[in-house]
Design a protein around this motif. Structure first.
Motif, short mmCIF file in Angstrom:
data_model
loop_
_atom_site.label_atom_id
_atom_site.label_comp_id
_atom_site.label_asym_id
_atom_site.label_seq_id
_atom_site.Cartn_x
_atom_site.Cartn_y
_atom_site.Cartn_z
N UNK A 84 -14.35 -10.27 3.74
CA UNK A 84 -14.93 -10.14 5.07
C UNK A 84 -13.90 -10.36 6.18
N UNK A 85 -12.82 -11.08 5.88
CA UNK A 85 -11.79 -11.36 6.88
C UNK A 85 -10.70 -10.28 6.89
N UNK A 86 -10.95 -9.16 6.25
CA UNK A 86 -10.00 -8.05 6.13
C UNK A 86 -8.70 -8.49 5.46
N UNK A 87 -8.84 -9.36 4.47
CA UNK A 87 -7.71 -9.72 3.62
C UNK A 87 -7.85 -8.94 2.33
N UNK A 88 -6.72 -8.52 1.82
CA UNK A 88 -6.72 -7.67 0.63
C UNK A 88 -6.11 -8.40 -0.55
N UNK A 89 -6.77 -8.23 -1.69
CA UNK A 89 -6.24 -8.71 -2.96
C UNK A 89 -5.80 -7.47 -3.72
N UNK A 90 -4.55 -7.44 -4.10
CA UNK A 90 -3.99 -6.27 -4.76
C UNK A 90 -3.62 -6.61 -6.19
N UNK A 91 -4.09 -5.82 -7.12
CA UNK A 91 -3.67 -5.97 -8.50
C UNK A 91 -2.53 -4.99 -8.72
N UNK A 92 -1.38 -5.54 -9.10
CA UNK A 92 -0.15 -4.77 -9.15
C UNK A 92 0.45 -4.86 -10.54
N UNK A 93 1.04 -3.75 -10.99
CA UNK A 93 1.74 -3.71 -12.26
C UNK A 93 3.20 -3.39 -12.00
N UNK A 94 4.08 -4.25 -12.53
CA UNK A 94 5.52 -4.01 -12.45
C UNK A 94 6.04 -4.05 -13.88
N UNK A 95 6.39 -2.91 -14.39
CA UNK A 95 6.82 -2.84 -15.80
C UNK A 95 5.64 -3.16 -16.70
N UNK A 96 5.79 -4.21 -17.50
CA UNK A 96 4.70 -4.62 -18.39
C UNK A 96 3.97 -5.86 -17.86
N UNK A 97 4.31 -6.29 -16.65
CA UNK A 97 3.67 -7.47 -16.06
C UNK A 97 2.61 -7.06 -15.05
N UNK A 98 1.49 -7.79 -15.07
CA UNK A 98 0.39 -7.55 -14.15
C UNK A 98 0.18 -8.80 -13.33
N UNK A 99 -0.02 -8.64 -12.01
CA UNK A 99 -0.22 -9.79 -11.15
C UNK A 99 -1.06 -9.44 -9.94
N UNK A 100 -1.37 -10.45 -9.15
CA UNK A 100 -2.18 -10.26 -7.95
C UNK A 100 -1.38 -10.69 -6.73
N UNK A 101 -1.49 -9.93 -5.67
CA UNK A 101 -0.88 -10.24 -4.39
C UNK A 101 -1.96 -10.23 -3.33
N UNK A 102 -1.75 -11.00 -2.28
CA UNK A 102 -2.72 -11.07 -1.19
C UNK A 102 -2.01 -10.70 0.10
N UNK A 103 -2.68 -9.89 0.95
CA UNK A 103 -2.07 -9.45 2.19
C UNK A 103 -3.13 -9.30 3.27
N UNK A 104 -2.69 -9.44 4.51
CA UNK A 104 -3.54 -9.14 5.67
C UNK A 104 -3.52 -7.63 5.88
N UNK A 105 -4.40 -7.15 6.75
CA UNK A 105 -4.48 -5.73 7.03
C UNK A 105 -3.21 -5.22 7.70
N UNK A 106 -2.44 -6.12 8.35
CA UNK A 106 -1.22 -5.69 9.03
C UNK A 106 0.00 -5.67 8.08
N UNK A 107 -0.21 -6.00 6.81
CA UNK A 107 0.87 -5.93 5.83
C UNK A 107 1.63 -7.22 5.61
N UNK A 108 1.20 -8.31 6.24
CA UNK A 108 1.87 -9.59 6.01
C UNK A 108 1.27 -10.27 4.78
N UNK A 109 2.13 -10.88 3.99
CA UNK A 109 1.70 -11.50 2.72
C UNK A 109 1.03 -12.84 2.97
N UNK A 110 0.05 -13.15 2.13
CA UNK A 110 -0.68 -14.42 2.19
C UNK A 110 -0.41 -15.14 0.87
N UNK A 111 -0.09 -16.44 0.97
CA UNK A 111 0.09 -17.26 -0.24
C UNK A 111 -1.22 -17.91 -0.60
N UNK A 112 -1.66 -17.71 -1.83
CA UNK A 112 -2.90 -18.33 -2.32
C UNK A 112 -2.66 -18.92 -3.68
#
Length: 98
Positions: A70-98
């Motif tokens: 609801x706060x327009x924060x995005x959780x992204x599931x990302x794959x790099x090679x054989x590793x899978x992880x989650x990243x969090x970002x605001x709508x303006x593209x700045x990263x959020x640490x969680x």
């Protein structure tokens, strides 16, 4: 008389060991976890600022899933090679640490 004092000292000394109490400590740990509601969105609906920031920070990353709260924060599931992880970002593209 000496025996009387010695007997009294032994009896009183013995009673004091039973009268002493050991400290009791109860440790209570309260754990509160907040779960934010993210709803899945299509990968093409992710703002361009976020995809550009992802390409800049992780050039080999593949965005597999995206979620938005609801706060327009995005959780992204990302794959790099054989590793899978989650990243969090605001709508303006700045990263959020969680």
């Amino acid at each position: 008389m000496k025996n009387l004092f010695l007997s009294a000292a032994i009896v009183l000394g013995g009673l004091t060991t039973f009268a002493s109490t050991s400290p009791v400590s109860n440790t209570i740990v309260n754990t509160i976890s907040f779960q934010e509601e993210y709803t899945e969105v299509k990968v093409v609906e992710v703002p361009v600022a976020i995809t550009d920031a992802l390409k800049k920070a992780y050039p080999d990353a593949i965005l597999t899933k995206a979620f938005k709260n609801a706060k327009s924060e995005y959780k992204l599931e990302v794959t790099v090679g054989d590793k899978v992880g989650s990243l969090y970002a605001n709508a303006d593209g700045s990263w959020i640490k969680k």
